[in-house]
Design a protein around this motif. Structure first.
Motif, short mmCIF file in Angstrom:
data_model
loop_
_atom_site.label_atom_id
_atom_site.label_comp_id
_atom_site.label_asym_id
_atom_site.label_seq_id
_atom_site.Cartn_x
_atom_site.Cartn_y
_atom_site.Cartn_z
N ARG A 1 0.79 -1.13 0.17
CA ARG A 1 0.01 -0.15 -0.10
C ARG A 1 0.80 1.27 -0.01
NH1 ARG A 1 -4.91 0.66 4.52
NH2 ARG A 1 -3.31 2.34 5.09
N ARG A 2 2.12 1.15 0.72
CA ARG A 2 2.95 2.28 0.86
C ARG A 2 3.47 2.72 -0.58
NH1 ARG A 2 6.99 1.39 5.36
NH2 ARG A 2 4.85 1.20 6.39
N ALA A 3 4.02 1.77 -1.13
CA ALA A 3 4.26 1.98 -2.64
C ALA A 3 3.14 2.53 -3.45
CB ALA A 3 4.67 0.49 -3.36
N ALA A 4 2.12 2.00 -3.41
CA ALA A 4 0.96 2.53 -3.95
C ALA A 4 0.65 3.98 -3.67
CB ALA A 4 -0.44 1.88 -3.83
N GLU A 5 0.87 4.14 -2.33
CA GLU A 5 0.57 5.69 -1.92
C GLU A 5 1.73 6.58 -2.35
OE1 GLU A 5 -0.82 4.68 2.61
OE2 GLU A 5 0.44 6.32 2.41
N THR A 6 2.98 6.23 -2.51
CA THR A 6 3.91 6.85 -2.98
C THR A 6 3.73 7.28 -4.46
OG1 THR A 6 5.42 5.86 -1.48
CG2 THR A 6 6.51 7.09 -3.36
N LEU A 7 3.42 6.08 -5.14
CA LEU A 7 3.10 6.56 -6.45
C LEU A 7 1.83 7.60 -6.60
CD1 LEU A 7 3.47 5.57 -9.58
CD2 LEU A 7 1.57 4.12 -9.17
N PHE A 8 1.02 7.49 -5.75
CA PHE A 8 -0.19 8.57 -5.67
C PHE A 8 0.03 9.90 -5.43
CE2 PHE A 8 -3.48 11.00 -3.71
CZ PHE A 8 -4.44 11.12 -4.97
N GLN A 9 1.03 10.03 -4.37
CA GLN A 9 1.76 11.41 -3.88
C GLN A 9 2.37 11.78 -5.03
OE1 GLN A 9 3.90 10.38 -0.73
NE2 GLN A 9 2.41 9.82 0.59
N GLY A 10 3.13 11.09 -5.71
CA GLY A 10 4.23 11.48 -6.98
C GLY A 10 3.08 12.09 -7.92
N LEU A 11 2.01 11.38 -8.43
CA LEU A 11 1.20 11.67 -9.62
C LEU A 11 0.46 12.94 -8.78
CD1 LEU A 11 -0.45 8.35 -10.64
CD2 LEU A 11 1.36 9.70 -11.76
N SER A 12 0.18 12.98 -7.61
CA SER A 12 -0.32 14.28 -7.30
C SER A 12 0.22 15.59 -7.29
CB SER A 12 -0.98 14.00 -5.93
OG SER A 12 -1.19 15.35 -5.26
N LEU B 1 -9.49 3.83 -2.37
CA LEU B 1 -9.22 3.44 -3.94
C LEU B 1 -9.40 1.65 -3.66
CD1 LEU B 1 -6.67 5.18 -5.57
CD2 LEU B 1 -9.14 5.63 -5.46
N PRO B 2 -9.42 0.94 -4.69
CA PRO B 2 -9.38 -0.41 -4.42
C PRO B 2 -8.27 -0.81 -3.63
CG PRO B 2 -10.10 0.10 -6.65
CD PRO B 2 -10.11 1.25 -5.90
N PHE B 3 -8.21 -2.05 -2.96
CA PHE B 3 -6.94 -2.39 -2.12
C PHE B 3 -6.78 -1.63 -1.08
CE2 PHE B 3 -6.35 -3.61 -6.49
CZ PHE B 3 -6.40 -5.03 -6.61
N ASP B 4 -7.95 -0.77 -0.71
CA ASP B 4 -7.67 0.06 0.47
C ASP B 4 -6.53 0.95 0.34
OD1 ASP B 4 -9.63 -0.91 1.93
OD2 ASP B 4 -8.56 -2.24 3.30
N ILE B 5 -6.21 1.60 -0.81
CA ILE B 5 -5.24 2.55 -0.79
C ILE B 5 -5.97 3.90 -0.32
CG2 ILE B 5 -3.68 3.67 -2.33
CD1 ILE B 5 -3.72 0.92 -3.85
N PRO B 6 -5.66 4.58 0.48
CA PRO B 6 -6.19 5.88 0.98
C PRO B 6 -5.77 6.81 0.21
CG PRO B 6 -4.50 5.23 2.34
CD PRO B 6 -4.49 4.29 1.29
N VAL B 7 -6.43 7.64 -0.52
CA VAL B 7 -6.15 9.08 -1.08
C VAL B 7 -6.83 10.15 -0.45
CG1 VAL B 7 -5.19 7.69 -3.22
CG2 VAL B 7 -7.81 8.67 -3.00
N THR B 8 -6.27 11.25 -0.50
CA THR B 8 -6.96 12.38 -0.08
C THR B 8 -8.14 13.01 -1.40
OG1 THR B 8 -5.08 13.67 -0.61
CG2 THR B 8 -5.44 13.08 1.78
N ALA B 9 -9.15 13.28 -0.90
CA ALA B 9 -9.97 13.52 -1.85
C ALA B 9 -9.65 14.71 -2.69
CB ALA B 9 -11.50 14.06 -1.16
N ASN B 10 -8.89 15.85 -2.01
CA ASN B 10 -8.90 16.93 -2.76
C ASN B 10 -7.71 16.86 -3.83
OD1 ASN B 10 -6.96 16.79 -1.10
ND2 ASN B 10 -6.65 19.06 -0.67
N ARG B 11 -6.72 16.04 -3.45
CA ARG B 11 -5.82 15.99 -4.41
C ARG B 11 -6.07 14.81 -5.63
NH1 ARG B 11 -0.58 17.36 -3.50
NH2 ARG B 11 -0.51 18.25 -1.40
N LEU B 12 -7.17 13.82 -5.20
CA LEU B 12 -7.25 13.06 -6.11
C LEU B 12 -8.31 13.78 -7.28
CD1 LEU B 12 -7.74 10.00 -7.37
CD2 LEU B 12 -9.97 10.13 -6.13
#
Lengths: 414, 523, 364, 245
Positions: free
Chosen positions: B225-236, B362-373
């Protein structure tokens, strides 16, 4: 729309009037030469966001004092300059205030580096500066009076509170700060203090970010992980100015609730909260020596004075403004007592001067040029004000040389 | 539904008189000191008296008031109600004092409200209650949760109740319950579950091995999940860079104008958002729409200013890009100071609409902050719209014609001056739209734009001047790399590394990732 | 055809006029510390403030000169010249910090206060040698020079010019600023260096020290001006001008433009470093803010306002813009940015050749 | 005469799929004058770019004597003795005619050498000669920027002469010139040809005829025809692609 236009005109007029308020434009009609008050706060650049309110506070005090008949029968006159958040320019403007405008006293500076920049100038030319912001201590100058908090008047009581039953009995502390001397020193003092309370380095997380840092996703996520290791965790934030809005947004959005991971801040006051939707932050804390929500006659007077001057119900008061207000009054009392504005006489006179400050306590100027102040902890409320959940029973004298910094033992006594 | 009401009724009817007395006895504690409050809240929660619900809710929302004699009142809209009886009272609010709470009381309240709300007919409330109980966890709640689980029909709520039950069982004394709790918690990917397990480890040495296994299982899930989070943070971060850079990709990339006031246009966009919001503040039906309305408004405002600037100033300097740089720097200074004088130097508050607050799963319980998404999606939509505008409209065609071969375009009857103005206005308008998005994550202050200008230029140059796709890939690439470096190097060094890497890259390929093709680019 | 017709003609009247202006500026400045010694009520008295502030302007003028060499003559628009200035300043600052010795707050014999405070046990290796004035002076020139050499070599070799070069140099100074803000770098973080005590055995907070630094700066300004004047007067100067106007054409004449530009860029960076070194003891502080991209752009604007491509223009630009800024930040603290911003706009639109262009226009 | 042979074989240049040069072969012997003609887009300028190092060929051999030109940059190629006059005259506007020529004068080219440079008698004489040859003696101390178009063309030819190259590449030397100037240019080039190899790219067939040299015709980046002006003018392929229209 019409309202905006009105604001525009008013602001433009305000700008113009300050321009006209400078000595070049205004004829002097007083019999005796006016007493000159230097105002050394950034009106442009990155620090304008914080410092303009202090400029307004000093101008308000000058106006107020004049309405009371001035001082020593002389009128007060403010000399406003803009050091533009540029540190060498601070030194230049300080010199200009002292040598060209020959001001009797100066109110100014916010950042430590600006104070460090003007300090040699004030010492060389024997000027007098009232510095109104909480800072890291480790300094003493015969020409500067520090009316903000020293670390023992803010940081340590706040952490004590977090570790106590009302604060949630925190066992792990995340120290987040902007990478400059105030957070570094404060955190060093706190680390010393925490170690002395049995919290080991493994339970302390320390992280620094640049000024104006706006992307807090990673750090907040790391704090969450740090907190997820089985001990009650709290955040101590020395994050400066601009970076706070995105930080708190991220905190709110990542669902960090004050009940789980409370965050206590030393640089977030009413003014900063005015720029944030405070609802998700309810319960997070700030430690100051004054809150706008303090119930005291002196505070009511202060707030009324401010509203009468600024005429904008949205504008709040905060701790550095209160420190400016207190400093100004102490200086005025000392001038009256010494019956002169001469720096050396006022310097002696102001020591031991007492003033019933808006904080609701009687504060005193100590021989170390710092004030004795109460310490208060406030919880953020949805309306951006603070609910005071703790205050010290009496004022705390400032210790500008912290006992938690071992090097202070071999410090040269000035 | 009917069943729940019936149940409520039964519960109330079955309440012994003693308990009712206990309710009244506990009530005054709410108006006392923080310690007394915690105690009273705890009692009210355990009593399970539904009358406590509105009172506790009022307390948590700051609507509980106290008269000088200690009587508690609830503010309900404009009315004041007696907390104990629920009857309206005729007292001026000025005579009352608000009952304040602190974090400890807030924590107790959450637990008590959870206990009371778990039988609520509203599934969202039950969900929140389950979460609250999960955080508050107490062995006393096990029977309550067991019952709630048995009658729960909404699967999502069931899951949460099961989790709360597991957490509560962990603190129970019964070893079997404990083990069941550990197993259930070990099947999640929740950092809170991990935290709870670790907390329990010291207190329960007899189940340490089971706890360790459960924690290890959680850790494994968390690592992914952390890897996915990092990816999301990067995309954000990338989406922020993209938004900031898109306007430049048009004005600088397509027209070659170095607009140092670009950051100020972004800032003006953010201030437009503030103004729209202030305007909508008093119009309830408009309020939720203030952000969507701000998008076109910001576009129009900044586009108009951009067009005026192009016609009035920049057009005199075509072919002298470096002088344009100086001129726009001067203009930027003036815009910034004007905003400071008009709106004040202080930060302005921008309220996020509810759909932009909090965390989404998100699927697989990946938390993303709404504003950034939302901003990520928004940036892609804007990118698509710009691409469409350039590729598929008449204006886009003329724009490309003018920037590629001005004299020929002019000879073909295209009014090049008009196209220049429109193009610049278009780019400026995009900057304004970026400002609307950035107002949701950054300060709205006169300095807002200053922080983005250098990054924006680098993104455009890195991607290849004139290539929109290059800008897109550069923005996301830099964002992700930055976020991957951050845990090792810290926020500052990560950024320094990225800057140096981009500089080194430009040395190797001066025309960026996606160079403009053909000989025209070399002129 | 007699050879006399092709003799190099004497410099034009305009050029001589400009040099005369420079001479007057220097002479007037040279009198400042002397007039400062007159009694305060004398009409010719120059205040301490004016002496110290004009000492600062002289340093800015050297920076402008260096930038003009790179931009006005070689066509290299560096938006990162502030970085060279700051590096020179830091090298000088390190020397001044070492000279404080045990007079620091914590009384440590070697370590500066901020290091004691951040828990350093010994001096980092890159601080070694800075206790010697000569070494520090060498670093004042070498550090900016080396940075310019490396960056310039990379950029010029890959034929990065114009806007791209500007953006890269801007990114460079921005990256340096972020790096220097870090306390872990060992350069004092945001607070930088302050509280200097002495230089070459001279206590810094005295009028004599101020006058000495003032004259040192003035001599450096004249030296740099003469150096640039000589350089631009040689064939090398003409090659630079040719590179500025048509770099490709110069290559086809067989000149390796990379080395020519590099030479000018490094010389320019060293001059900027020198300016920074003179600036720091006069203002008493150096901090990473000096690296901020805005400062570099401002320096470019001085040159543009004065008139790029003429040495005197750069000097005049630095004096006039900074003079105006000093005056306006007191006279109109809320509005000065409008005046300054408006000036930049007006100059780029109406005076592409700057104030010197205005003088030239008059002369014709 | 050191005389080196320019040799191109199988040279192709591709820009984004567009073949500017396609398998081009060309040999220019030492001391030879050669005219290159072709319609717009035939690849004449690209060919010059390849020889002078401005453009790297996608494939093929380009040598000058023994030296591989594809591995050298513009400055080294120029120092090797290949001079070029551009289609659009590019002189240094901010320098005088004299200074333009001085820059072109064969001398050490490094920055330090330039700083220590003093114009000695021989160099000055050479500049005077060339100034006379290009007819700009009266304007020697005027800025190049204020010269007429024709004069700039002359100045650029003069600069090429100053370099004293073995091979001169002259791109459209008479574009925009009056008839008298054109005639003068033809004579000048003819005079030079004995001492240097010269490649002239031109549209003006009368001018090419006046040069009286071997002619190469390019079309779509490839060699179409080669021979005397009369030969190529009668070549049916040339007539079709170029002269016929």
């Amino acid at each position: 729309m019409t309202e905006t236009r009105k604001i525009t005109r008013r602001a433009a007029l305000a700008g113009l009037s300050t321009a006209l308020a400078t000595p070049a434009f205004r004829p002097s009609f007083a019999q005796a030469a006016p007493i000159k008050i230097g105002v050394l706060h950034s009106l442009s650049g990155t620090m304008a966001i914080s410092e303009t309110a202090l400029r307004d506070t000093v101008l308000m005090m000058v106006e107020h004092q004049n309405s009371k008949g001035g001082l020593l029968g002389r009128r007060l006159e403010a000399v406003v300059v803009d050091p533009a958040s540029n540190w060498p320019l601070f030194a230049e403007k300080a010199r200009e205030l002292l040598q060209v405008h020959k001001v009797d006293v100066t109110f100014g500076c916010w950042t430590s580096v600006s104070r460090k920049s003007v300090l040699p100038v004030f010492e060389e030319l024997n000027g007098m500066l009232f510095y109104p912001v909480q800072y890291e201590g480790e300094e003493e100058s015969r020409n500067i009076f520090y009316t903000g908090a020293a670390p023992n008047q803010q940081a340590i009581p706040a952490v004590e509170y977090l570790m106590g039953p009302d604060g949630g009995e925190a066992k792990r502390i995340a120290l987040l700060g902007t990478d400059y001397v105030y957070p570094r020193t404060t955190n060093r003092i706190l680390r010393g203090y925490l170690n002395s309370k049995g919290i080991t380095d493994a339970d302390i997380m320390e992280e620094y970010t640049p000024f104006g840092h706006s992307d807090w996703q990673g750090i907040v996520a790391r704090v969450k992980r740090f907190a997820g290791e089985g001990k009650k965790t709290a955040i101590v934030s020395t994050i400066n100015g601009d970076a706070n809005v995105p930080f708190y947004r991220e905190l709110g959005n990542q669902g960090i609730k004050a009940e789980d991971i409370p965050c206590v801040a030393f640089s977030v006051g009413e003014e900063e909260l005015a720029g944030i939707d405070a609802r998700p932050l309810v319960g997070h804390l700030a430690a100051w020596n004054y809150f706008m929500s303090v119930q005291s006659p002196a505070n009511t007077e202060f707030k009324n004075l401010w509203q009468a001057y600024i005429k904008n119900p949205r504008r709040v008061t905060n701790d550095p403004m209160e420190a400016t207000y207190t400093g100004f009054n102490m200086w005025a009392q000392a001038v009256a007592k010494a019956n002169t504005t001469a720096v050396d006489a006022v310097r002696t006179a102001v020591i031991g001067e007492k003033f019933a400050a808006p904080s609701g306590y009687t504060e005193e100027m100590l021989p170390n040029h710092h004030l004795s102040k109460p310490v208060m902890i406030g919880e953020i409320q949805a309306d951006g004000q603070f609910n005071i959940v703790y205050k010290t029973p009496a004022v705390v004298p400032a210790e500008n040389w912290s006992q938690f910094i071992p090097e202070n033992a071999n410090r040269r006594r000035g | 539904m009917k069943r729940t009401i019936l149940l409520l009724f039964l519960l109330l009817a079955a309440m012994p008189a003693r308990a009712q007395d206990a309710f009244l006895a506990a009530l005054p504690g709410l108006g006392g000191g923080f310690g007394a409050q915690v105690e009273a809240v705890g009692q009210l929660g355990t009593l399970g008296d539904p009358r406590a619900l509105p009172i506790l809710t009022a307390l948590s929302e700051g609507r509980l008031l106290r008269l000088a004699d200690g009587t508690l009142l609830i503010r309900d809209g404009t009315r004041l109600l007696n907390a104990a009886t629920g009857a309206p009272v005729d007292v001026a609010e000025a005579d009352t004092q608000r009952v304040t709470i602190n974090n400890r009381v807030r924590g107790a309240l959450r637990g008590a409200l959870g206990q009371l709300q778990i039988i609520s007919p509203n599934s969202a409330e039950r969900l929140a209650a389950a979460d609250a109980i999960f955080r508050a966890r107490s062995a006393e709640n096990v029977p309550l949760l067991d019952a709630a689980l048995a009658r729960e029909s909404v699967p999502e709520v069931r899951d949460r109740i099961a989790l709360a039950l597991a957490a509560s069982r962990l603190v129970a004394t019964n070893p079997a319950d404990k083990l069941a709790g550990i197993t259930a918690l070990g099947e999640t990917a929740s950092p809170q579950a991990r935290s709870i397990l670790l907390e329990a480890r010291a207190a329960n040495p007899e189940v340490a091995t089971q706890i360790d296994a459960a924690v290890a299982a959680i850790d494994q899930r968390l690592a992914i999940r952390r890897a996915a989070e990092t990816l999301f943070q990067g995309l954000s971060l990338g989406s922020v860079l993209l938004l900031a850079a898109l306007g430049l990709a048009v004005t600088f990339g397509v027209m070659g104008v170095i607009n140092m006031a670009h950051g100020e246009f972004v800032m003006l966009g953010a201030y437009t958002t503030v103004m729209v919001q202030d305007f909508a503040r008093d119009i309830p039906w408009l309020q939720p729409w203030s952000l969507p309305i701000a998008v076109p408004a910001a576009f129009l405002v900044t586009a108009a200013i951009g067009a005026a600037m192009e016609r009035g100033l920049i057009r005199h300097l075509y072919g002298r890009p470096l002088e344009t740089l100086l001129l726009t720097f001067g203009v930027g200074m003036m815009i910034q100071q004007a905003v400071r004088l008009i709106f004040g130097a202080q930060n302005r508050e921008v309220i996020s609409p509810p759909w932009m607050q909090g965390t989404l799963m998100l699927p697989f319980d990946i938390p993303v902050t709404a504003n950034r998404l939302w901003i990520l999606c928004f940036s892609l939509v804007i990118f698509g719209l710009i691409l469409a505008a350039i590729r598929m409209t008449r204006f886009g065609l003329e724009m490309r014609a003018v920037t590629q071969r001005r004299p020929i375009a002019a000879a073909m009857g295209i009014r090049t001056g008009r196209v220049d103005a429109l193009t610049f206005a278009f780019g400026s308008g995009i900057a304004g739209i970026a400002g609307v998005a950035l107002s949701q994550i950054d300060n709205v202050s006169p300095n807002l734009g200053t922080g983005y200008i250098i990054d924006s230029f680098l993104v455009v140059v890195f991607g290849g001047v004139g290539s929109l796709a290059g800008t897109l890939i550069a923005a996301f690439g830099l964002g992700v790399i930055n976020k991957m470096l951050e845990p090792w190097a810290g926020a500052v060094l990560a950024k320094v590394f990225v800057l140096v890497a981009v500089m080194a890259f430009i040395q190797r390929r001066p025309r960026g990732l996606f160079p403009q093709k053909g000989r025209a680019a070399e002129a | 055809m007699s050879a006399t017709t092709l003799d190099t003609p004497a410099p034009s009247r305009i050029r001589l006029g400009l040099r005369a202006v420079m001479g007057v500026v220097v002479v007037v400045l040279a009198t400042f510390p002397l007039l400062n010694m007159l009694p305060q009520d004398s009409v010719f008295h120059v205040s301490d403030f004016l002496v110290s502030v004009s000492g600062k302007w002289i340093c800015y003028a050297i920076l402008a000169l260096s930038l003009d060499l790179a931009w006005g003559y070689a066509g290299i628009l560096s938006l990162g010249h502030g970085a060279f200035f700051a590096l020179g300043g830091y090298a000088m600052g390190m020397h001044l910090m070492r000279l404080i010795g045990p007079r620091g707050v914590y009384g440590h014999p070697v370590l500066p206060d901020f290091m004691v405070f951040l828990g350093y046990q010994q001096l980092p290796w890159y601080w070694l040698g800075f206790d010697h004035f000569a070494f520090a002076m060498l670093m004042v020139l070498l550090v900016p020079g080396m940075l310019a050499l490396v960056l310039g070599w990379l950029c010029f070799r890959s034929r990065i010019t114009g806007v791209y070069l500007s953006i890269i140099t801007q990114a460079m100074t921005y990256a340096l600023m972020l790096a220097f803000f870090r306390n872990d770098m060992g350069f004092g973080g945001n607070n930088g260096f302050t509280d200097f005590k002495e230089l070459l055995g001279m206590p810094l907070n005295t009028g004599a020290a101020r006058a000495s630094l003032f004259y040192a700066s003035l001599v450096s300004l004249v030296g740099c001006y003469l150096f640039c004047l000589w350089m631009t007067g040689t064939k090398y100067g003409r090659v630079l001008t040719a590179i500025r106007d048509a770099e490709n054409r110069v290559r086809f004449l067989g000149y390796d433009t990379t080395s020519h530009k590099l030479f000018a860029f490094v010389a320019s960076a060293m001059m900027a470093g020198l300016a920074g070194a003179l600036y720091v003891p006069q203002v008493g502080i150096i901090n990473p803010g000096e690296f901020s991209p805005g400062n570099s752009i401002e320096a470019v604007i001085w040159v543009a306002v004065g008139g790029r491509g003429t040495l005197v223009g750069a000097v005049i630009g630095a004096f006039s813009v900074n003079g105006l800024k000093t005056w306006l930040t007191s006279a109109a603290p809320d509005l000065w940015l409008f005046v300054l911003g408006g000036l930049f706009v007006a100059v780029t639109l109406f005076l592409p050749k700057g104030l010197v262009g205005l003088l030239k226009g008059r002369a014709k | 005469m050191k005389g080196r042979r320019l040799y191109l074989d199988g040279v192709s240049v591709v820009f984004d799929g567009f073949r500017a040069l396609n398998n081009l072969a060309l040999v220019v012997e030492p001391g030879e004058m050669r005219a290159v003609i072709g319609p717009n887009g035939a690849g004449k300028t690209t060919m010059m770019d390849v020889i002078t190092g401005k453009t790297r060929p996608t494939s093929g051999i380009v040598t000058f004597g023994e030296l591989d030109l594809t591995r050298m940059d513009e400055a080294s190629i120029a120092n090797l003795g290949i001079g070029r006059k551009f289609q659009k005259p590019t002189v240094f506007d901010a320098l005088t005619v004299f200074e333009n020529l001085e820059l072109a004068l064969k001398a050490p080219r490094g920055p330090v050498a330039c700083l220590r440079w003093h114009l000695a008698g021989a160099g000055r004489t050479r500049i005077e000669e060339v100034t006379t040859e290009i007819g700009l003696t009266d304007r020697a101390h005027d800025l190049a920027g204020i010269l007429s178009h024709g004069q700039k063309q002359w100045l650029e030819i003069g600069m090429m002469l100053m370099q004293d190259p073995d091979l001169m590449l002259v791109d459209e030397p008479v574009a925009g010139m009056t008839d008298a100037e054109t005639e003068h240019t033809a004579k000048l080039l003819a005079r030079i040809a004995g001492r240097h190899s010269v490649v002239v790219v031109e549209h003006d067939l009368d001018f090419v005829r006046a040069l009286g040299c071997k002619v190469t015709v390019l079309h779509e980046g490839t060699l179409l025809s080669e021979g005397s002006i009369d030969h190529v003018q009668n070549d049916p392929r040339v007539v079709e692609v170029y002269l016929g229209r």
